[in-house]
Design an enzyme around this catalytic site. Sequence first.
Site, mmCIF file in Angstrom:
data_model
loop_
_atom_site.group_PDB
_atom_site.id
_atom_site.type_symbol
_atom_site.label_atom_id
_atom_site.label_comp_id
_atom_site.label_asym_id
_atom_site.label_seq_id
_atom_site.Cartn_x
_atom_site.Cartn_y
_atom_site.Cartn_z
ATOM 1 N N HIS A 11 33.521 30.072 27.756
ATOM 2 C CA HIS A 11 32.592 29.576 28.787
ATOM 3 C C HIS A 11 31.117 29.538 28.361
ATOM 4 O O HIS A 11 30.263 30.150 28.987
ATOM 5 C CB HIS A 11 32.740 30.304 30.119
ATOM 6 C CG HIS A 11 32.927 31.787 30.080
ATOM 7 N ND1 HIS A 11 32.169 32.609 29.294
ATOM 8 C CD2 HIS A 11 33.774 32.592 30.766
ATOM 9 C CE1 HIS A 11 32.563 33.846 29.497
ATOM 10 N NE2 HIS A 11 33.521 33.880 30.371
ATOM 11 N N HIS A 15 39.473 35.787 43.879
ATOM 12 C CA HIS A 15 39.057 37.013 44.584
ATOM 13 C C HIS A 15 39.332 36.785 46.062
ATOM 14 O O HIS A 15 39.403 35.635 46.521
ATOM 15 C CB HIS A 15 37.556 37.265 44.392
ATOM 16 C CG HIS A 15 37.159 37.644 42.998
ATOM 17 N ND1 HIS A 15 37.296 38.911 42.493
ATOM 18 C CD2 HIS A 15 36.619 36.906 41.990
ATOM 19 C CE1 HIS A 15 36.852 38.957 41.241
ATOM 20 N NE2 HIS A 15 36.447 37.741 40.902
ATOM 21 N N ASP A 39 38.760 29.151 33.688
ATOM 22 C CA ASP A 39 38.366 30.517 34.043
ATOM 23 C C ASP A 39 38.785 30.837 35.483
ATOM 24 O O ASP A 39 38.050 31.479 36.234
ATOM 25 C CB ASP A 39 36.862 30.735 33.855
ATOM 26 C CG ASP A 39 36.490 32.219 33.806
ATOM 27 O OD1 ASP A 39 37.399 33.067 33.917
ATOM 28 O OD2 ASP A 39 35.297 32.522 33.663
HETATM 29 O O1 DOR Z 1 33.282 34.898 36.953
HETATM 30 C C1 DOR Z 1 34.041 35.583 36.277
HETATM 31 N N1 DOR Z 1 35.158 36.111 36.800
HETATM 32 N N2 DOR Z 1 33.728 35.810 35.004
HETATM 33 C C2 DOR Z 1 34.397 36.710 34.266
HETATM 34 O O2 DOR Z 1 34.006 36.947 33.163
HETATM 35 C C3 DOR Z 1 35.551 37.431 34.825
HETATM 36 C C4 DOR Z 1 36.134 36.720 35.964
HETATM 37 C C5 DOR Z 1 37.029 37.606 36.790
HETATM 38 O O3 DOR Z 1 37.959 38.202 36.225
HETATM 39 O O4 DOR Z 1 36.818 37.714 38.008
HETATM 40 ZN ZN ZN Z 2 37.354 34.573 32.418
#
Ligand code: DOR
Ligand code: ZN
Length: 438
Positions: A234, A308, A304
């Site tokens: 990234h 959450h 990526d």
């Molecule tokens: O935005 C992100 N979320 N960047 C990261 O490096 C890890 C990832 C996560 O695992 O939530």
């Molecule tokens: Zn990541």
Amino acid sequence: MPHYDLILRGGQAVLPWGIEPLDIGVRDGRIAAMGSLRGAEATQEVDCRHLHVLPGLIDAHVHLREPGDAAVETIATGTKAAVLGGLAAVFDMPNTAPSITDSAQLAWKRKYVGEVAYCDVGLYVGASKKNIADLAALEAEENVCAVKVFAGSSTGDLLIEDDASLEAVMRSGRRRICYHSEDEYRLQARKPNYTSGMPHRKHMEWRDVECAMLGTKRLMAIARKTGRPAHILHVSTAEELAYLADYKDICSVEVLMNHLTQTDEAYDRLGGYAVMNPPIRDQRHLEAAWAAVRNGTVDVVGSDHAPHSRAAKERPWPDTAAGLTGIQTIVPVMLDHVSAGRLSLMRLVDLMCAGPARIYGAVNKGRLAVGYDADFTLVDMAKSREITNDWIASPCGWTPFDGYRCQGWPVGTIIRGHIAMREDEVQGGPIGRPVNFR
Ligand code: DOR
Ligand code: ZN
């Protein structure tokens, strides 16, 4: 008369040397013939006359969160989302709870993927200060796509921030290492400048260009010194992309779909649902990312995918959880970029098939060729469709692209000859397997 398990009839096949209309015959999960298969029979046929046939697209950067919170994502739900979105394989990050950092956890995950996954899965192993001496052995284990190093802190507890430890990591093993590159010292030094409840756009001020650039310069100095190949995940700044053009002999580059699509207006529109690490930045960096796609600096485009819970995304900044979903939307959004003329279908295949296969050493993936796995993404460039939250199969249930209309859509996912998705329906069971790497 030749018999195949499956024939894809008449699609526009995206080959390394061009786009050609042809039939593809599949036997025992692999591509057995390409060309005119008039007169050949098959147990199953797919009419591809109005479609493009791409090698199965690969997202080399996803976080499926297992072990972790099943209400957010699991390997089963995340890989289902992947096949709905047109992906045939994903490479899964190790910053779970607990993190994947030893041989026993890799063994668990390898076996578990074979039981529950809907697409093929490559396994990252996480570097921690405790397992540095084991990394050479861990990266040589079956199905491991790479060692992942968090040189700056993000979600989870994996972190290796100092030069001495980073050098020790680079001296343990020989394969290409994947880095999250943000300078941890600068991140921590500037943290006290920010207080709870500040606007979300402060995220890109805290994790600024200098933070990313400093991290990448430090990593490149140690990579040069040790001769260890690197892959910077990234890459998000114009400055790093210009700098890394002089390190192509030792360093490959990933850019994210988000960084090619979103700019800082997203903070005002989406609040916490625009927060990720490294951050979404202004238009100048988005344009630099596209220039780097066009000039070849970029090797891989990933999502990526980092789900959450809504509660965690809605906490006031800077306690907002960082990470955006993308496993189901990367293909439609990238196809929309193709329709808009920002890249060709062949370059997309280079970035999401050949690129991941080359950079990580995936075996029999990433190319339409006889002998390769019969992985295909079927694409309808004439189809226009809007991405919506209710389409999202990840239990967290949201996408930063809710309401985004795409010209071009994945209408089929085929994995080792199994039809895993057709017209928005997941078909069959969890046929996914761990990916092999050389
Ligand atoms: O935005 C992100 N979320 N960047 C990261 O490096 C890890 C990832 C996560 O695992 O939530
Ligand atoms: Zn990541």
